[in-house]
Each structure stands twice: as C-alpha cells, then as structure tokens.
Design a protein around this motif. Sequence first.
Motif, short mmCIF file in Angstrom:
data_model
loop_
_atom_site.label_atom_id
_atom_site.label_comp_id
_atom_site.label_asym_id
_atom_site.label_seq_id
_atom_site.Cartn_x
_atom_site.Cartn_y
_atom_site.Cartn_z
N MET A 156 0.83 -1.21 0.00
CA MET A 156 0.00 0.00 0.00
C MET A 156 0.86 1.26 0.00
SD MET A 156 -2.78 -1.18 2.87
CE MET A 156 -3.63 -2.76 2.75
N GLN A 157 0.40 2.29 -0.68
CA GLN A 157 1.00 3.64 -0.63
C GLN A 157 2.49 3.65 -0.99
OE1 GLN A 157 -0.91 4.23 3.46
NE2 GLN A 157 -0.87 6.34 2.69
N TYR A 158 2.89 2.79 -1.91
CA TYR A 158 4.32 2.70 -2.26
C TYR A 158 4.84 3.98 -2.92
CZ TYR A 158 8.65 0.94 -4.25
OH TYR A 158 9.96 0.78 -4.58
N SER A 159 4.08 4.53 -3.87
CA SER A 159 4.53 5.74 -4.56
C SER A 159 4.65 6.91 -3.60
CB SER A 159 3.55 6.12 -5.68
OG SER A 159 3.37 5.04 -6.53
N GLU A 160 3.66 7.03 -2.73
CA GLU A 160 3.68 8.10 -1.74
C GLU A 160 4.91 7.95 -0.83
OE1 GLU A 160 0.11 8.10 0.62
OE2 GLU A 160 0.90 9.64 1.97
N ALA A 161 5.20 6.72 -0.42
CA ALA A 161 6.37 6.47 0.43
C ALA A 161 7.65 6.89 -0.30
CB ALA A 161 6.43 5.00 0.82
N GLY A 162 7.74 6.55 -1.58
CA GLY A 162 8.92 6.90 -2.37
C GLY A 162 9.11 8.41 -2.45
N ARG A 163 8.01 9.14 -2.61
CA ARG A 163 8.12 10.61 -2.68
C ARG A 163 8.65 11.18 -1.37
NH1 ARG A 163 3.35 10.10 -5.70
NH2 ARG A 163 2.00 10.51 -3.92
N HIS A 164 8.27 10.59 -0.25
CA HIS A 164 8.78 11.08 1.04
C HIS A 164 10.30 10.86 1.14
CE1 HIS A 164 5.05 12.33 2.77
NE2 HIS A 164 4.49 11.14 2.62
N PHE A 165 10.77 9.70 0.71
CA PHE A 165 12.22 9.45 0.74
C PHE A 165 12.98 10.51 -0.07
CE2 PHE A 165 11.42 5.20 2.39
CZ PHE A 165 12.57 4.92 3.09
N LYS A 166 12.41 10.89 -1.21
CA LYS A 166 13.12 11.81 -2.12
C LYS A 166 13.24 13.22 -1.59
CE LYS A 166 11.75 9.31 -6.27
NZ LYS A 166 10.72 9.27 -7.34
N THR A 167 12.43 13.58 -0.60
CA THR A 167 12.47 14.96 -0.11
C THR A 167 13.00 15.06 1.32
OG1 THR A 167 10.14 14.73 0.54
CG2 THR A 167 10.58 15.76 -1.59
N ALA A 168 13.42 13.94 1.91
CA ALA A 168 13.86 13.96 3.31
C ALA A 168 15.33 14.38 3.44
CB ALA A 168 13.68 12.58 3.93
N ALA A 169 15.62 15.18 4.47
CA ALA A 169 17.00 15.58 4.76
C ALA A 169 17.70 14.53 5.62
CB ALA A 169 17.02 16.92 5.47
N LYS A 170 16.91 13.71 6.32
CA LYS A 170 17.47 12.63 7.12
C LYS A 170 16.61 11.38 6.92
CE LYS A 170 18.83 15.78 10.91
NZ LYS A 170 20.28 15.86 10.64
N VAL A 171 17.28 10.23 6.85
CA VAL A 171 16.57 8.96 6.72
C VAL A 171 17.12 8.00 7.77
CG1 VAL A 171 16.07 6.97 5.25
CG2 VAL A 171 16.19 9.26 4.23
N LEU A 172 16.22 7.40 8.54
CA LEU A 172 16.62 6.45 9.57
C LEU A 172 15.90 5.13 9.31
CD1 LEU A 172 18.01 5.80 12.28
CD2 LEU A 172 16.10 6.93 13.45
N VAL A 173 16.67 4.10 8.96
CA VAL A 173 16.10 2.78 8.65
C VAL A 173 16.37 1.87 9.85
CG1 VAL A 173 16.23 0.79 7.10
CG2 VAL A 173 16.53 3.11 6.18
#
Length: 236
Positions: A156-173
């Motif tokens: 679910m919501q894969y494209s939306e999730a991808g857009r968030h990754f592209k605009t984030a200044a920090k990513v924590l996995v």
Amino acid sequence: MKPAINPNKIVVFTGAGISVSSGLEAFRNSGLRTVGLHEQLASPHAWNRRRKEVIEYYNWRRECAGKAQPTLAHLAIARLEQKYEVVVITQNVDDLHERAGSRDVIHLHGELRKVRCCGQHALVSDIGISPQHLGDTCPDGHELRPHVVWFGEQVMQYSEAGRHFKTAAKVLVIGTSLQVDPAAKLPKKGRYRAEKLIVNPHFDVADRPYSYRIIHKEADCIVPDIVAAWLDGQRW
Ligand SMILES: [Zn+2]
C-alpha cells in the motif's frame, strides 16, 4: 528534475526488528501456533478456501499486538516531532508507532486493527483490538476482510512512500534486512546529500544501499541517542 530536499524533514523506515523488545514475538510464540501458519493463511487463496481460519489467525495476531508495548525506539521516534516533520513508513502491521505518539504513519503492509469491505468502495474501518467475525459486513452489506497485504498483493502507498524518501533531509532505517522487494527499493530513493543511517544488529553490509551508514546495534540501545543528537541539531 529532482524534488527539493526539505531540510526539516525526516523519514523513518521500520521493520520487525524495531519491535524485538515490545513483547510481540513472546506473545506470538506462547500460542503454540503451527510453524508456517502465516505462509498458509496470508493469501487470497486461503481467504477463498479457509476464510474462518484466516479471520481467526488475524484475530489472534490483533490480540497479540494489542498486548505488546511500544519500545524505547518507538517512543524516541515520536519525540522527533518536537522539532521535525516526520513521516514513519513501516512494514509492520501493528500500531506501536501510533501508540508511541507518531502522527504520520504509512503502513506498507496494512494494519491489523483495520478491516475493509470487499465491495468496490473498499471502505476501511478501525475495529481496534476487537475480533472480526465470519459474516461481518460493511453498512452496504459487503463482506469484510483484514486490511493487510497478502502474498501476491500490492503493497500500500508505495509511490507516496517513495516521494517522502526523495524529499527527506534525514533517513533512519530500523530493524529491516532490506532483502524483500518492493520495500527494499525504497531506501535507494533517499538523496545523496541526506544523512542516512541503518540500525540493525544483523544487517548484511553486502545489502547496504549507496551512501548509508550501518549501525550494528539493537534499536533500543541506539535510536534514543540518534534522536537526542538530531533534536540537538547535530548530525549523528
Ligand atoms: Zn462496502
């Protein structure tokens, strides 16, 4: 053209490893359930042939998730909202992020506490920790099914999730092996200039996405420190 990075935005991407200390596994293991039950019942095929068992399986999982408690890592992630715009993207179907206080959570694999009707409008409703019963319907009379992603279904919501990754200044996995697509592809959408960390004691460095730092520790041990540094305006 690539979208602009939002300097105030953080994406937190989580998998099962964040819930190790929540009690979830302990509850699940105490039930003497058959090994391989998930593989047998989490599919549209099982829904057509063994509907009552599928409903009971998810009732049981919903009950286990209801007994589990948010971990130190879940609670720390929620604190990031004191200073940042935070989007949590999770592969988990429990509601531990929400109960810890996170307000913007994308569930790629659905949510245990929700059901949706099998009619065209696919109405989703929140049943909390209550059991679903065979034959329950939406107000229009359509049968209800667990609002989770089964084998062979789209996340679910894969494209939306991808857009968030592209605009984030920090990513924590946190707590995911990044070995199963399509979720494994999402961290690769993180930007080169973003600060990007992976927390997982068992992470195989061969699977490391480009320009991520790997931290081989349990989430509860290190995520609160990372959050404190970020709230203090520091890189970790
Ligand atoms: Zn309906």
